[in-house]
Write an enzyme that holds these catalytic residues in place. Structure first.
Site, PDB file in Angstrom:
ATOM      1  N   GLU A 134      -3.217 -12.765  -7.653  1.00  8.33           N
ATOM      2  CA  GLU A 134      -3.684 -12.829  -9.045  1.00  8.33           C
ATOM      3  C   GLU A 134      -3.474 -14.181  -9.709  1.00  8.33           C
ATOM      4  O   GLU A 134      -4.290 -14.611 -10.520  1.00  8.33           O
ATOM      5  CB  GLU A 134      -3.006 -11.735  -9.888  1.00  8.33           C
ATOM      6  N   HIS A 151       0.726   1.702 -12.752  1.00 11.14           N
ATOM      7  CA  HIS A 151      -0.728   1.660 -12.650  1.00 11.14           C
ATOM      8  C   HIS A 151      -1.404   2.249 -13.875  1.00 11.14           C
ATOM      9  O   HIS A 151      -2.589   2.561 -13.824  1.00 11.14           O
ATOM     10  CB  HIS A 151      -1.198   2.478 -11.429  1.00 11.14           C
TER      11      HIS A 151
END
Lengths: 299, 286
Positions: free
Chosen positions: A34, A103
């Site tokens: 990322e 998540h």
């Protein structure tokens, strides 16, 4: 560029078919990295391109937060405008799918605090398309947060071109008795609460902010001046949530129009549970909105 | 090994002296209380910036570090606008909004000095990606230190640059210390290019970073490779920081004074090139 946006078609199938339509020079699968996904996005934006990068979920944006907050957001200012960063960071936000604590988060409010960033939180297909077009044209870095549970939603979009500017909220339902301010998936929860209030003879005005930075203060204040009662609903944890910013602004600028304190309904201050009952209890629902209005305004 | 012409050598000599003088002046001004913020001096490391940037054009990109004045001057940054920026004046490159660690100059491809260790590395990869997608022959160079090679984003970026064959040169300035921590205490690796380049299946070169001719030759290979579509290189330049991490750090609480003095005596890059210019090129000493 992003993880599995090409052949896989995107973790949430958003980019399905893109590889075939646009080719590998425009649709690029990256390693799971990322920081460089965003960093290279920033660098290519500094060097003349208008990249769109995807972070599979906003939970993983934390790996890249230095590049988002310290670089994407600040290079234009620190360089005195020599450089701009026309970067769109698309990401998936929100919980409710029993994906558990790492998540299921919604960090749009954190990013909405950062000068130099813009943050979009569309709740409908129409809004998502209009805002995305505006995002692509914008020369600033934009965090475009798409709610995971809204991908299945269907809605009409006109054939004619349209765009939605940032900083323009949408009144999804008009009413005179109470204002409900919401964004992203909570807009739909707010509309459910409005339906319940209607059965009790109260008309709620539901304002969908659509963007958090900038956010449409005027539409909210105008509504509060009319209804005198307001509740702000958001999915992320109540502590430090953007609802605090909104509530604070309302009481600063429309204090005399309020019949009671601004109500806030947010996610409970817990890591998102895996168990469905526990998870649902932690996320705002229409009952909690009704109760908040009853507690603060006696309605 | 590629050798610079006499004119190029003179150019590089001049550039190194410009950097040295700028840094010494900035240091003096800071110590007399006239400059705010932090000041991280590049004194002793001039050969790396100059030897690498000698191969770069105006439209090539560099990303730099908190210790960035040397890279900026080597790439063509103007010293007056840099100094004005240190003084936070509107005549500075960033109108005083960025300061020492964030000086940027779009005209000369300087994507900025950078206040976060390692953070310029992916920016350079992005610039290289842009060049590749636009089909130009531009190259991006990322400068960073030994300390930065432990940042996650260093690894992410080298990996991506190798997979995507980006036109980037990753220049590690190993000055043996990450701030006050000696290299042997922050990584087991000694020769950064020999170990970390193969980890990403990319070419690696290690040179004496205080010998501008060696840097010049190695950079020639790396920049040419990138320009011709051959992908990235990790170029490790072993160097030494003559002053402390920043003004206020004498640089001797974690280093032996004798080692510093020895480095200054034996490895000053300017004195070394002077030697070459006099002995091999035939210039007169003054």
């Amino acid at each position: 560029m992003g993880e599995d946006i090409g052949a896989y078609g995107g973790a949430y199938a958003v980019t399905r078919g893109f590889l075939d339509e646009f080719g590998p020079e425009r649709i690029m699968d990256t390693p799971i990295s990322e920081s460089v996904i965003v960093g290279a996005g920033v660098g290519s934006a500094l060097a003349g391109l208008r990249p769109i990068v995807e972070l599979m979920t906003i939970n993983f944006s934390l790996v890249a937060i230095d590049q988002i907050v310290n670089h994407a957001a600040k290079l234009r200012y620190m360089s005195d405008g020599q450089f701009s960063v026309p970067l769109v960071i698309r990401t998936v936000t929100g919980g409710g799918g029993q994906l558990a604590a790492t998540h299921s988060q919604s960090f749009e409010n954190w990013y909405a605090s950062v000068p130099g960033l813009k943050v979009a939180v569309p709740a409908t297909p129409y809004d998502a398309l209009g805002l995305f077009r505006a995002a692509m044209k914008d020369d600033n870095p934009i965090l475009f947060a798409e709610h995971s549970l809204l991908y299945g939603m269907r809605g009409e979009v006109p054939d004619e071109w349209y765009e939605i500017p940032f900083g323009q909220a949408d009144i999804k339902r008009k009413g005179n008795d109470v204002t409900i301010v919401a964004y992203s998936r909570m807009t739909h929860v707010a509309l459910q609460a409005a339906a319940m209030l209607e059965e009790k003879g109260r008309q709620a005005e539901v304002i969908d902010l659509r963007t958090l930075r900038p956010w449409d203060k005027e539409t909210v204040l105008e509504s509060v001046r009319k209804t005198n009662r307001v509740v702000v609903v958001e999915e992320t944890w109540k502590t430090g949530g953007f609802s605090g910013e909104i509530a604070s602004t309302i009481q600063e600028e429309a204090f005399d129009d309020l019949d009671g304190p601004v109500a806030r309904v947010g996610g409970l201050d817990v890591p998102a549970p895996y168990n469905g009952t526990l998870e649902a209890a932690a996320i705002p629902n229409s009952e909690r909105i009704i109760k908040a209005l009853s507690d603060n305004y006696g309605i | 090994m590629s050798k610079p012409s006499k004119d190029q050598m003179l150019y590089m000599y001049r550039k190194m002296v410009e950097i040295r003088q700028f840094e010494e002046a900035a240091g003096t001004l800071y110590q007399s209380g006239q400059l705010p913020g932090f000041l991280h001096l590049y004194i002793g490391e001039e050969a790396t910036a100059v030897g690498v940037c000698a191969h770069l054009h105006n439209d090539d990109y560099i990303t730099s570090t908190h210790r960035g004045h040397g890279h900026l001057i080597a790439k063509g940054g103007r010293r007056d606008r840099m100094m004005a920026e240190l003084f936070a004046r509107t005549t500075g490159y960033c109108k005083g909004k960025g300061g020492s660690m964030h000086i940027a100059d779009k005209e000369t491809g300087i994507l900025g000095a950078n206040g976060v260790v390692g953070a310029g590395i992916p920016l350079a990869a992005g610039a290289g990606l842009s060049a590749k997608l636009r089909g130009t022959q531009q190259v991006a160079v990322s400068f960073f230190g030994d300390g930065a090679t432990n940042q996650g984003v260093f690894h992410e970026t080298l990996n991506l640059a190798a997979v995507w064959e980006l036109p980037v040169v990753f220049v590690c300035e190993n000055n043996r210390f990450g701030m006050g921590t000696p290299q042997r205490e922050h990584q087991r690796v000694v020769d950064i290019a020999a170990v970390r380049a193969p980890a990403y299946d990319m070419p690696g070169i290690t040179v004496d970073g205080n010998d501008v001719l060696k840097v010049y030759a190695a950079a020639d290979e790396a920049v040419t490779r990138a320009r011709e579509g051959g992908g990235p290189t990790l170029l490790n330049c072993d160097t030494y920081r003559f002053r402390g991490h920043h003004i206020g750090d004498p640089g001797t609480s974690y280093r032996d004074r004798e080692e510093v003095q020895e480095q200054e005596r034996q490895r000053d890059p300017i004195r070394r090139l002077t030697q070459v210019l006099i002995e091999e090129v035939g210039y007169n000493a003054r």
